[in-house]
Scaffold this motif. Structure first.
Motif, PDB file in Angstrom:
ATOM      1  N   CYS A 108      -2.438  -7.670  14.972  1.00 58.99           N
ATOM      2  CA  CYS A 108      -3.236  -7.151  13.843  1.00 58.99           C
ATOM      3  C   CYS A 108      -3.445  -5.644  13.956  1.00 58.99           C
ATOM      4  O   CYS A 108      -3.280  -4.911  12.977  1.00 58.99           O
ATOM      5  N   LEU A 109      -3.805  -5.184  15.134  1.00 62.26           N
ATOM      6  CA  LEU A 109      -4.012  -3.745  15.345  1.00 62.26           C
ATOM      7  C   LEU A 109      -2.701  -2.977  15.160  1.00 62.26           C
ATOM      8  O   LEU A 109      -2.692  -1.887  14.573  1.00 62.26           O
ATOM      9  N   ALA A 110      -1.612  -3.535  15.646  1.00 63.67           N
ATOM     10  CA  ALA A 110      -0.313  -2.866  15.537  1.00 63.67           C
ATOM     11  C   ALA A 110       0.103  -2.716  14.076  1.00 63.67           C
ATOM     12  O   ALA A 110       0.575  -1.651  13.665  1.00 63.67           O
ATOM     13  N   VAL A 111      -0.070  -3.753  13.286  1.00 64.40           N
ATOM     14  CA  VAL A 111       0.287  -3.682  11.864  1.00 64.40           C
ATOM     15  C   VAL A 111      -0.613  -2.680  11.155  1.00 64.40           C
ATOM     16  O   VAL A 111      -0.156  -1.893  10.323  1.00 64.40           O
ATOM     17  N   PHE A 112      -1.897  -2.686  11.483  1.00 69.44           N
ATOM     18  CA  PHE A 112      -2.843  -1.732  10.888  1.00 69.44           C
ATOM     19  C   PHE A 112      -2.415  -0.292  11.176  1.00 69.44           C
ATOM     20  O   PHE A 112      -2.331   0.533  10.266  1.00 69.44           O
ATOM     21  N   VAL A 113      -2.110  -0.001  12.423  1.00 66.24           N
ATOM     22  CA  VAL A 113      -1.705   1.354  12.819  1.00 66.24           C
ATOM     23  C   VAL A 113      -0.375   1.739  12.181  1.00 66.24           C
ATOM     24  O   VAL A 113      -0.198   2.861  11.704  1.00 66.24           O
ATOM     25  N   ALA A 114       0.573   0.806  12.128  1.00 63.23           N
ATOM     26  CA  ALA A 114       1.921   1.099  11.616  1.00 63.23           C
ATOM     27  C   ALA A 114       1.935   1.352  10.116  1.00 63.23           C
ATOM     28  O   ALA A 114       2.846   2.013   9.615  1.00 63.23           O
ATOM     29  N   ASN A 115       0.954   0.859   9.396  1.00 62.06           N
ATOM     30  CA  ASN A 115       0.924   1.077   7.949  1.00 62.06           C
ATOM     31  C   ASN A 115       0.702   2.531   7.576  1.00 62.06           C
ATOM     32  O   ASN A 115       1.185   2.973   6.532  1.00 62.06           O
ATOM     33  N   PHE A 116       0.003   3.301   8.380  1.00 62.93           N
ATOM     34  CA  PHE A 116      -0.257   4.707   8.048  1.00 62.93           C
ATOM     35  C   PHE A 116       1.020   5.549   7.999  1.00 62.93           C
ATOM     36  O   PHE A 116       1.300   6.195   6.989  1.00 62.93           O
ATOM     37  N   PRO A 117       1.845   5.567   9.065  1.00 59.95           N
ATOM     38  CA  PRO A 117       3.084   6.348   8.958  1.00 59.95           C
ATOM     39  C   PRO A 117       4.052   5.768   7.927  1.00 59.95           C
ATOM     40  O   PRO A 117       4.790   6.514   7.283  1.00 59.95           O
ATOM     41  N   TYR A 118       4.035   4.440   7.755  1.00 59.96           N
ATOM     42  CA  TYR A 118       4.910   3.815   6.757  1.00 59.96           C
ATOM     43  C   TYR A 118       4.604   4.360   5.361  1.00 59.96           C
ATOM     44  O   TYR A 118       5.512   4.766   4.640  1.00 59.96           O
ATOM     45  N   TRP A 119       3.343   4.386   4.988  1.00 59.25           N
ATOM     46  CA  TRP A 119       2.988   4.849   3.644  1.00 59.25           C
ATOM     47  C   TRP A 119       3.083   6.361   3.504  1.00 59.25           C
ATOM     48  O   TRP A 119       3.226   6.878   2.392  1.00 59.25           O
ATOM     49  N   LEU A 120       3.025   7.100   4.615  1.00 57.77           N
ATOM     50  CA  LEU A 120       3.271   8.542   4.536  1.00 57.77           C
ATOM     51  C   LEU A 120       4.698   8.820   4.080  1.00 57.77           C
ATOM     52  O   LEU A 120       4.961   9.798   3.383  1.00 57.77           O
ATOM     53  N   ILE A 121       5.624   7.954   4.461  1.00 57.34           N
ATOM     54  CA  ILE A 121       7.016   8.084   4.019  1.00 57.34           C
ATOM     55  C   ILE A 121       7.220   7.383   2.686  1.00 57.34           C
ATOM     56  O   ILE A 121       7.862   7.901   1.783  1.00 57.34           O
ATOM     57  N   ARG A 122       6.662   6.212   2.539  1.00 54.24           N
ATOM     58  CA  ARG A 122       6.935   5.380   1.363  1.00 54.24           C
ATOM     59  C   ARG A 122       6.292   5.919   0.083  1.00 54.24           C
ATOM     60  O   ARG A 122       6.881   5.847  -0.995  1.00 54.24           O
ATOM     61  N   ASN A 123       5.071   6.440   0.169  1.00 60.20           N
ATOM     62  CA  ASN A 123       4.381   6.893  -1.033  1.00 60.20           C
ATOM     63  C   ASN A 123       5.149   7.993  -1.775  1.00 60.20           C
ATOM     64  O   ASN A 123       5.309   7.901  -2.988  1.00 60.20           O
ATOM     65  N   PRO A 124       5.649   9.020  -1.098  1.00 54.72           N
ATOM     66  CA  PRO A 124       6.450  10.013  -1.836  1.00 54.72           C
ATOM     67  C   PRO A 124       7.674   9.395  -2.506  1.00 54.72           C
ATOM     68  O   PRO A 124       8.064   9.817  -3.599  1.00 54.72           O
ATOM     69  N   SER A 125       8.278   8.393  -1.878  1.00 59.46           N
ATOM     70  CA  SER A 125       9.448   7.761  -2.498  1.00 59.46           C
ATOM     71  C   SER A 125       9.044   7.023  -3.770  1.00 59.46           C
ATOM     72  O   SER A 125       9.805   6.981  -4.733  1.00 59.46           O
ATOM     73  N   GLU A 126       7.866   6.434  -3.784  1.00 60.92           N
ATOM     74  CA  GLU A 126       7.377   5.760  -4.995  1.00 60.92           C
ATOM     75  C   GLU A 126       7.099   6.776  -6.108  1.00 60.92           C
ATOM     76  O   GLU A 126       7.353   6.510  -7.270  1.00 60.92           O
ATOM     77  N   VAL A 127       6.582   7.931  -5.736  1.00 64.14           N
ATOM     78  CA  VAL A 127       6.331   8.995  -6.720  1.00 64.14           C
ATOM     79  C   VAL A 127       7.648   9.482  -7.314  1.00 64.14           C
ATOM     80  O   VAL A 127       7.777   9.637  -8.528  1.00 64.14           O
ATOM     81  N   ILE A 128       8.653   9.671  -6.455  1.00 62.30           N
ATOM     82  CA  ILE A 128       9.975  10.095  -6.927  1.00 62.30           C
ATOM     83  C   ILE A 128      10.551   9.058  -7.868  1.00 62.30           C
ATOM     84  O   ILE A 128      11.080   9.375  -8.943  1.00 62.30           O
ATOM     85  N   LYS A 129      10.435   7.787  -7.507  1.00 62.71           N
ATOM     86  CA  LYS A 129      10.945   6.697  -8.329  1.00 62.71           C
ATOM     87  C   LYS A 129      10.267   6.697  -9.709  1.00 62.71           C
ATOM     88  O   LYS A 129      10.910   6.535 -10.732  1.00 62.71           O
ATOM     89  N   THR A 130       8.962   6.883  -9.723  1.00 62.79           N
ATOM     90  CA  THR A 130       8.204   6.896 -10.974  1.00 62.79           C
ATOM     91  C   THR A 130       8.588   8.087 -11.839  1.00 62.79           C
ATOM     92  O   THR A 130       8.710   7.964 -13.054  1.00 62.79           O
ATOM     93  N   LYS A 131       8.800   9.236 -11.230  1.00 64.48           N
ATOM     94  CA  LYS A 131       9.164  10.451 -11.981  1.00 64.48           C
ATOM     95  C   LYS A 131      10.550  10.328 -12.601  1.00 64.48           C
ATOM     96  O   LYS A 131      10.831  10.966 -13.607  1.00 64.48           O
TER      97      LYS A 131
END
Length: 133
Positions: A108-131
């Motif tokens: 549980c702790l590992a998944v919680f911690v891993a989500n932060f760097p994942y979304w740091l990369i993933r969120n910009p890709s979602e913005v690019i996709k939307t644009k």
């Protein structure tokens, strides 16, 4: 003789945090790549069916999936690093925490911690996709 075989089997199955991180990185990249390759045409078909005034129909699956891979390069380039990083961080964090907390808590702790760097990369890709739409 029994304790020797137990020692050998334990040394074969145990791995270092670095090995788990590297294997998680490659497993995450492979998983994300395969997931994108499978889901992308299905998402394309779904969007085609939901568009107002669309001529696409489920009764013509060949036409529905025609050119379904056009535009897949952006999701591959943008999502694969996020998946690789997620699993690398998750496995490294789990390896660290498993020494002093129960296994379920380490996961549980590992998944919680891993989500932060994942979304740091993933969120910009979602913005690019939307644009691009």
């Amino acid at each position: 003789a029994q304790s020797t075989s137990l020692k050998v089997s334990k040394s074969i199955t145990s791995s270092t945090a670095w090995e788990e991180t590297v294997s998680g990185f490659f497993a995450g990249a492979s998983l994300t790549c395969l997931k994108t390759l499978v889901k992308y045409p299905l998402d394309t078909a779904s969007v085609r069916l939901q568009m107002p005034g669309s001529n696409f129909t489920i009764k013509k699956p060949v036409e529905l999936l025609e050119n379904a891979f056009i535009g897949i390069s952006n999701p591959l380039v943008l999502n694969v690093p996020g998946g690789a990083l997620f699993f690398a961080v998750k496995d490294a964090t789990k390896s660290y925490f498993k020494t002093f907390v129960p296994k379920w808590a380490a996961i549980c702790l590992a998944v919680f911690v891993a989500n932060f760097p994942y979304w740091l990369i993933r969120n910009p890709s979602e913005v690019i996709k939307t644009k691009q739409l």
